[in-house]
Write a protein that holds these residues in place. Sequence first.
Motif, PDB file in Angstrom:
ATOM      1  N   VAL A  29      14.391 -66.782 124.832  1.00 44.20           N
ATOM      2  CA  VAL A  29      14.741 -66.645 126.094  1.00 44.20           C
ATOM      3  C   VAL A  29      15.708 -66.559 125.963  1.00 44.20           C
ATOM      4  N   ASP A  30      16.572 -65.591 126.555  1.00 45.56           N
ATOM      5  CA  ASP A  30      18.335 -66.165 126.580  1.00 45.56           C
ATOM      6  C   ASP A  30      17.980 -66.035 128.659  1.00 45.56           C
ATOM      7  N   MET A  31      18.585 -67.614 129.129  1.00 46.72           N
ATOM      8  CA  MET A  31      18.511 -67.929 130.297  1.00 46.72           C
ATOM      9  C   MET A  31      19.373 -68.162 131.007  1.00 46.72           C
ATOM     10  N   GLY A  65      14.130 -71.075 124.289  1.00 42.99           N
ATOM     11  CA  GLY A  65      15.668 -70.376 124.435  1.00 42.99           C
ATOM     12  C   GLY A  65      17.063 -70.863 124.302  1.00 42.99           C
ATOM     13  N   PHE A  66      17.794 -69.707 124.777  1.00 45.31           N
ATOM     14  CA  PHE A  66      18.845 -70.704 124.990  1.00 45.31           C
ATOM     15  C   PHE A  66      19.368 -69.746 126.443  1.00 45.31           C
ATOM     16  N   VAL A  67      21.131 -70.707 126.595  1.00 48.09           N
ATOM     17  CA  VAL A  67      21.515 -70.410 127.825  1.00 48.09           C
ATOM     18  C   VAL A  67      22.708 -69.507 127.694  1.00 48.09           C
ATOM     19  N   ASN A  68      22.838 -68.060 128.530  1.00 47.88           N
ATOM     20  CA  ASN A  68      23.826 -67.126 129.012  1.00 47.88           C
ATOM     21  C   ASN A  68      24.491 -66.166 127.061  1.00 47.88           C
ATOM     22  N   ARG A  74      21.007 -74.526 122.969  1.00 52.50           N
ATOM     23  CA  ARG A  74      19.336 -74.654 123.035  1.00 52.50           C
ATOM     24  C   ARG A  74      19.025 -75.270 124.390  1.00 52.50           C
ATOM     25  N   ILE A  75      17.545 -74.482 124.528  1.00 50.15           N
ATOM     26  CA  ILE A  75      16.480 -74.715 125.684  1.00 50.15           C
ATOM     27  C   ILE A  75      15.187 -75.496 125.333  1.00 50.15           C
ATOM     28  N   SER A  76      14.901 -76.510 125.223  1.00 53.03           N
ATOM     29  CA  SER A  76      14.088 -77.091 124.763  1.00 53.03           C
ATOM     30  C   SER A  76      12.295 -77.153 125.906  1.00 53.03           C
ATOM     31  N   SER A  82       4.491 -79.283 130.873  1.00 50.19           N
ATOM     32  CA  SER A  82       4.399 -78.251 131.029  1.00 50.19           C
ATOM     33  C   SER A  82       6.378 -77.239 131.130  1.00 50.19           C
ATOM     34  N   THR A  83       6.768 -76.476 130.624  1.00 47.36           N
ATOM     35  CA  THR A  83       7.837 -75.978 130.921  1.00 47.36           C
ATOM     36  C   THR A  83       8.076 -75.271 132.360  1.00 47.36           C
ATOM     37  N   GLU A  84       6.691 -75.009 132.868  1.00 51.31           N
ATOM     38  CA  GLU A  84       6.717 -74.550 133.864  1.00 51.31           C
ATOM     39  C   GLU A  84       7.791 -75.816 135.245  1.00 51.31           C
ATOM     40  N   GLU A  85       7.636 -76.984 134.914  1.00 45.38           N
ATOM     41  CA  GLU A  85       8.148 -77.853 135.948  1.00 45.38           C
ATOM     42  C   GLU A  85       9.571 -78.974 134.644  1.00 45.38           C
ATOM     43  N   TRP A  86       9.423 -78.573 133.234  1.00 43.66           N
ATOM     44  CA  TRP A  86      10.292 -79.504 133.410  1.00 43.66           C
ATOM     45  C   TRP A  86      11.545 -78.390 131.987  1.00 43.66           C
ATOM     46  N   LEU A  87      12.224 -78.718 131.370  1.00 49.77           N
ATOM     47  CA  LEU A  87      12.881 -78.383 130.350  1.00 49.77           C
ATOM     48  C   LEU A  87      13.784 -79.085 129.817  1.00 49.77           C
ATOM     49  N   VAL A  88      14.062 -79.020 129.281  1.00 54.74           N
ATOM     50  CA  VAL A  88      15.420 -79.916 127.894  1.00 54.74           C
ATOM     51  C   VAL A  88      17.060 -78.986 127.130  1.00 54.74           C
ATOM     52  N   SER A  89      17.547 -79.615 127.867  1.00 53.47           N
ATOM     53  CA  SER A  89      18.989 -78.713 127.953  1.00 53.47           C
ATOM     54  C   SER A  89      19.903 -79.646 126.607  1.00 53.47           C
ATOM     55  N   TRP A  90      19.799 -79.151 125.541  1.00 53.67           N
ATOM     56  CA  TRP A  90      20.620 -79.731 124.115  1.00 53.67           C
ATOM     57  C   TRP A  90      21.915 -80.303 124.825  1.00 53.67           C
ATOM     58  N   MET A  91      22.400 -81.311 124.364  1.00 52.79           N
ATOM     59  CA  MET A  91      24.184 -81.971 124.763  1.00 52.79           C
ATOM     60  C   MET A  91      24.488 -81.631 123.615  1.00 52.79           C
TER      61      MET A  91
END
Length: 116
Positions: A29-31, A65-68, A74-76, A82-91
């Motif tokens: 998903v492109d967020m 997903g990924f952003v912009n 990357r987003i994991s 639940s992905t409805e509550e928590w996501l992880v953005s890779w740095m």
Amino acid sequence: MKKFLVLFFGLCLLLTILSACSGQQRELVDMESVNIDGKRAVIWEDRTYAPFCVVSKKDCGEQIGFVNGDTDDRISEYKGYSTEEWLVSWMPMDGGAMLLKEQSVVDIPDGLEAEY
């Protein structure tokens, strides 16, 4: 008989490779991102995920997903939550990851404290 065995094993190998390649892959998903109080938040569907704390990449689940449009941003999933509550953005710069909390979440996983 020898030709038959070679042909049979070759066909089995080909079918194995084809079945492995045809496995269902999740579409990424492109967020979008927005700035909230000077911090980058992620928008996915009707939910806003704000920075919560730094976590280890070993706690990251499958990439969702990924952003912009940046496939390197990357987003994991976060280790089974639940992905409805928590996501992880890779740095990518420092090898860590930022845990993102959906704004309405009040139940915090054990051992985590807000840094932002």
